[in-house]
Design a protein around this motif. Structure first.
Motif, PDB file in Angstrom:
ATOM      1  N   ASP A  89       0.811  -1.219   0.000  1.00 51.85           N
ATOM      2  CA  ASP A  89       0.000   0.000   0.000  1.00 51.85           C
ATOM      3  C   ASP A  89       0.845   1.270   0.000  1.00 51.85           C
ATOM      4  O   ASP A  89       0.420   2.305  -0.526  1.00 51.85           O
ATOM      5  N   ASP A  90       2.046   1.221   0.588  1.00 52.70           N
ATOM      6  CA  ASP A  90       2.873   2.423   0.650  1.00 52.70           C
ATOM      7  C   ASP A  90       3.981   2.431  -0.404  1.00 52.70           C
ATOM      8  O   ASP A  90       4.848   3.304  -0.392  1.00 52.70           O
ATOM      9  N   ASP A  91       3.954   1.466  -1.342  1.00 52.79           N
ATOM     10  CA  ASP A  91       4.927   1.455  -2.434  1.00 52.79           C
ATOM     11  C   ASP A  91       4.505   2.432  -3.524  1.00 52.79           C
ATOM     12  O   ASP A  91       3.308   2.580  -3.819  1.00 52.79           O
ATOM     13  N   GLU A 140      15.591   0.927   0.075  1.00 54.44           N
ATOM     14  CA  GLU A 140      14.458   1.818  -0.150  1.00 54.44           C
ATOM     15  C   GLU A 140      13.928   1.713  -1.577  1.00 54.44           C
ATOM     16  O   GLU A 140      12.750   1.958  -1.828  1.00 54.44           O
ATOM     17  N   TRP A 155       9.702   2.474  -5.185  1.00 52.98           N
ATOM     18  CA  TRP A 155      10.177   3.254  -4.047  1.00 52.98           C
ATOM     19  C   TRP A 155       9.311   2.860  -2.853  1.00 52.98           C
ATOM     20  O   TRP A 155       8.153   3.222  -2.772  1.00 52.98           O
ATOM     21  N   HIS A 156       9.882   2.098  -1.949  1.00 52.07           N
ATOM     22  CA  HIS A 156       9.140   1.611  -0.788  1.00 52.07           C
ATOM     23  C   HIS A 156       8.917   2.770   0.184  1.00 52.07           C
ATOM     24  O   HIS A 156       9.863   3.413   0.640  1.00 52.07           O
ATOM     25  N   GLY A 157       7.649   3.040   0.497  1.00 52.79           N
ATOM     26  CA  GLY A 157       7.318   4.161   1.349  1.00 52.79           C
ATOM     27  C   GLY A 157       7.587   5.494   0.672  1.00 52.79           C
ATOM     28  O   GLY A 157       7.858   6.488   1.341  1.00 52.79           O
ATOM     29  N   LYS A 159       7.158   8.800  -2.274  1.00 49.23           N
ATOM     30  CA  LYS A 159       6.300   9.970  -2.468  1.00 49.23           C
ATOM     31  C   LYS A 159       5.730   9.943  -3.883  1.00 49.23           C
ATOM     32  O   LYS A 159       6.365   9.464  -4.827  1.00 49.23           O
ATOM     33  N   LYS A 227       0.612   4.726  -7.164  1.00 46.07           N
ATOM     34  CA  LYS A 227       0.405   3.639  -6.205  1.00 46.07           C
ATOM     35  C   LYS A 227      -0.500   2.567  -6.798  1.00 46.07           C
ATOM     36  O   LYS A 227      -1.058   2.735  -7.877  1.00 46.07           O
TER      37      LYS A 227
END
Length: 403
Positions: A89-91, A140, A155-157, A159, A227
């Motif tokens: 979900d945050d990738d 990351e 990009w894990h976590g 923007k 996302k």
């Protein structure tokens, strides 16, 4: 009832000086499209909603019948789905192009010579992506091999609000300084893009390509972030069992997320050297085995538009007509009732070498002849001349399905 869409990516165009003021659709010898247009419904459709970028992602989702204002999260997550990346979900997924930059001491003063690095083969690209992953991945960020020059970075976590992140095919031949990601949150992306030049410059793959007179893939270019998307299952949405035939991860990824059957065709490249017969055969096979609907995507006209190759764009349209549309129509005529739609997703004018958001021509043909008469030739001007226009492009597929 059988249904088919033949999507000629980027086929629509503007009058081109090198074609004596004609568009490629006007210059092409395409007897099958013209016959269908003469006995079907022809008009224009807006495939890019106001305020959205005219990419193949947005436009193809619209043609398939989805409201991009509700479902669109970015281009790369759709490609990631076909590569087999399970996004958290945050990738945040990014398209990672392998590009050719000019020589020069300062990174920001380099020019994009080739957005696709000479259409580098996937096997060579994979070696370069492995080197990039070793240098920048494993924490990351992670890099994944896609097809030819088109790859993925996660990009894990990460923007998503990064200001302008420019597709490289929009700036071929231009100095990159004004198109680099300058948002503070994009600093790690810019750093990897710049460092990739030294990393890839002397890679064995690029030394071999340079020795053979080919463009080296001497840098990465990151763009198209987004996302994990969610699309309603296609059968639930339209009540048809659907299959997708394409060479590119983007379209195949849309199909996988939508629960469509995705067909792999050997020799499908996304350019004019693609396996046209193989794509037609795959579509026919899917229909004969019981599928209701096939979405046949052909990338070649778009690639020729980006490269400014007028003669090849005309040829691509002719190849689609002769080697895909002709056998597909013949097979459909032997299956009983059918409906077929032919259209581009967006224009890719040769004179500007990038996409526009202008409405595109479409033709809709029914096997029983109930939608005619139409127009003598399937061209941009002829479509506009009918006065028939669909502003909400996602509703056009309902016309195909007779709803």
């Amino acid at each position: 009832m059988k249904y088919a869409i033949v999507l000629c990516d980027g086929m629509a165009d503007l009058p081109c000086p090198s074609l004596n003021g004609r568009t490629p659709m006007e210059a092409a010898d395409k007897p099958v499209m013209d016959r269908l247009a003469a006995h079907g419904e022809v008009g224009t459709v807006r495939t890019v909603q106001e305020g959205m970028s005219p990419g193949s992602d947005v436009a193809n989702l619209t043609v398939m019948g989805y409201d991009t204002r509700e479902c669109y999260t970015g281009r790369s997550p759709l490609e990631a789905a076909n590569i087999g990346i399970d996004l958290a979900d945050d990738d945040v997924a990014f398209r990672c192009n392998l590009v050719t930059l000019s020589d020069g001491p300062e990174y920001a003063e380099k020019t994009i010579l080739d957005y696709c690095a000479g259409d580098i083969p996937t096997a060579q690209a994979d070696q370069l992506l492995r080197t990039v992953q070793e240098a920048f991945g494993g924490g990351e960020f992670d890099f994944y091999t896609g097809t030819a020059y088109r790859h993925c970075m996660v990009w894990h976590g990460g923007k998503t609000a990064l200001g302008r992140v420019t597709p490289p095919h929009d700036i071929t031949g231009r100095v990159i300084c004004d198109f680099l990601p300058r948002h503070p949150d994009a600093a790690p992306l810019l750093a990897m893009m710049e460092k990739s030049v030294a990393l890839l410059r002397d890679h064995p793959v690029n030394r071999a390509r340079a020795a053979g007179g080919l463009h080296p893939a001497n840098a990465i270019w990151l763009w198209g972030q987004g996302k994990r998307p969610r699309l309603q299952n296609y059968r639930e949405r339209f009540g048809v069992n659907a299959s997708v035939i394409s060479a590119v991860d983007l379209i195949k990824g849309i199909g996988r997320i939508a629960g469509m059957t995705v067909c792999d065709v050997e020799g499908a490249t996304g350019y004019i050297d693609t396996n046209f017969e193989g794509k037609a055969a795959a579509a026919i096979r899917e229909l004969r085995r019981g599928q209701d609907f096939v979405y046949v995507h052909l990338e070649a006209p778009d690639e020729c538009g980006h490269r400014g190759e007028a003669e090849n764009k005309v040829r691509a349209i002719e190849e689609i007509d002769r080697r895909v549309l002709a056998p597909l129509v013949e097979a459909l005529e032997g299956m009983g009732d059918f409906r077929l739609m032919v259209l581009p997703d967006h224009p890719t004018p040769l004179t500007i070498r990038t996409h526009t958001a202008d409405p595109v021509p479409y033709l809709l043909y029914a096997g029983d002849g109930s939608l005619g008469p139409g127009v003598p030739r399937f061209t941009e001007n002829a479509a506009r001349g009918t006065g028939r226009h669909t502003e909400e492009g996602r509703t056009l597929v309902c016309r195909l399905f007779g709803r």
